[in-house]
Design a protein around this motif. Structure first.
Motif, mmCIF file in Angstrom:
data_model
loop_
_atom_site.group_PDB
_atom_site.id
_atom_site.type_symbol
_atom_site.label_atom_id
_atom_site.label_comp_id
_atom_site.label_asym_id
_atom_site.label_seq_id
_atom_site.Cartn_x
_atom_site.Cartn_y
_atom_site.Cartn_z
ATOM 1 N N ALA A 1 0.681 -1.391 -0.446
ATOM 2 C CA ALA A 1 0.068 0.636 -0.261
ATOM 3 C C ALA A 1 0.745 1.285 0.133
ATOM 4 O O ALA A 1 1.884 1.021 0.873
ATOM 5 N N LYS A 2 0.427 2.181 -1.000
ATOM 6 C CA LYS A 2 0.931 3.402 -0.858
ATOM 7 C C LYS A 2 0.398 4.165 -0.597
ATOM 8 O O LYS A 2 0.907 6.086 -0.023
ATOM 9 N N SER A 3 -1.068 3.502 -0.490
ATOM 10 C CA SER A 3 -1.824 5.455 -0.254
ATOM 11 C C SER A 3 -2.508 4.588 1.004
ATOM 12 O O SER A 3 -3.179 3.890 0.309
ATOM 13 N N THR A 4 -3.948 6.043 1.691
ATOM 14 C CA THR A 4 -4.566 4.963 2.035
ATOM 15 C C THR A 4 -5.529 4.421 1.173
ATOM 16 O O THR A 4 -5.663 3.540 1.766
ATOM 17 N N SER A 5 -5.988 4.980 0.120
ATOM 18 C CA SER A 5 -7.419 4.388 -1.218
ATOM 19 C C SER A 5 -6.723 2.696 -1.346
ATOM 20 O O SER A 5 -7.000 2.038 -1.333
ATOM 21 N N ASP A 6 -5.417 2.734 -1.731
ATOM 22 C CA ASP A 6 -4.492 1.402 -1.303
ATOM 23 C C ASP A 6 -4.513 0.591 -0.095
ATOM 24 O O ASP A 6 -5.162 -0.510 -0.441
ATOM 25 N N PHE A 7 -4.795 0.937 1.072
ATOM 26 C CA PHE A 7 -4.321 0.302 1.759
ATOM 27 C C PHE A 7 -6.366 0.038 2.317
ATOM 28 O O PHE A 7 -6.341 -1.552 3.176
ATOM 29 N N TYR A 8 -6.794 0.443 2.220
ATOM 30 C CA TYR A 8 -8.639 0.245 2.722
ATOM 31 C C TYR A 8 -9.071 -0.246 1.566
ATOM 32 O O TYR A 8 -10.443 -1.326 1.389
ATOM 33 N N GLY B 1 -7.536 0.725 -3.884
ATOM 34 C CA GLY B 1 -6.839 1.384 -4.319
ATOM 35 C C GLY B 1 -7.897 1.611 -6.435
ATOM 36 O O GLY B 1 -7.554 2.368 -7.074
ATOM 37 N N LYS C 1 -4.985 -4.367 -1.345
ATOM 38 C CA LYS C 1 -4.446 -4.374 -2.552
ATOM 39 C C LYS C 1 -3.030 -5.670 -2.125
ATOM 40 O O LYS C 1 -3.301 -6.785 -2.537
#
Length: 187
Positions: free
Chosen positions: A28-35, A38, A174
């Protein structure tokens, strides 16, 4: 250590190394990737990941046990049909609407669609179901590790929890989704 145990250990280490590599490669490189991964997981991969959850330790160990080893015998197949029917109903009748309405969880969808009371019921239901499911999964992990690696069930649960925790923290949704796709391929 016998030759069979050695090969089992090698296979388990290689398998979990692959899972950890997948989590690392898709970290995960962003919050969106993590939750929400993405939003970039293709539909067939998402379907494979959901199917891998359905074909997990809870299915293989519990349902095989209830049909084959319980006093219910083949009458225990009713549970198998309920488990499968519930999965199909969820996939066909509910899951598409979560995305259509821009919601990520069932309580969020139900609360916006109906009332705060129904949201609370959905939250409590989701928490209870999650704990029961995770308890079954971790029990299955402990049994599998105890049989194949020659460790105690509690140690097996701790090993499994450590591996899952590591790749969940590293890859977020992800990484978990792509790991589930790999598990689906293996199953």
């Amino acid at each position: 250590m016998s030759e069979i145990q050695l090969w089992t250990l090698i296979f388990a280490v290689l398998t979990f190394s692959l899972y950890i590599y997948i989590a690392y490669a898709s970290r995960a490189k962003s919050t969106s990737d993590f939750y929400v991964a993405g939003g970039g997981i293709p539909a067939p991969a998402n379907g494979a990941a959901v199917a891998a959850d359905w074909m997990s330790a809870a299915s293989f160990i519990s349902l095989a046990g209830i049909v084959g080893l319980s006093y219910n015998g083949y009458a225990g197949g009713v549970f198998l049909m309920g488990w499968t029917g519930g999965y199909v109903l969820l996939a066909l009748l509910l899951a598409p609407y979560l995305r259509k309405f821009g919601k990520y969880t069932l309580p969020e969808f139900v609360g916006d669609r109906y009332s705060e009371t129904t949201r609370l019921v959905a939250v409590v239901s989701a928490i209870v179901i999650s704990f029961v499911y995770v308890a079954g999964q971790m029990g299955g992990v402990g049994i599998v590790f105890s049989r194949f690696l020659g460790v105690g069930t509690t140690t097996g649960v701790l090993i499994g929890m450590g591996i899952v925790f590591f790749y969940a923290v590293l890859g977020g949704m992800k990484g978990i989704t792509w790991t589930q796709v790999a598990q689906y391929s293996v199953l």
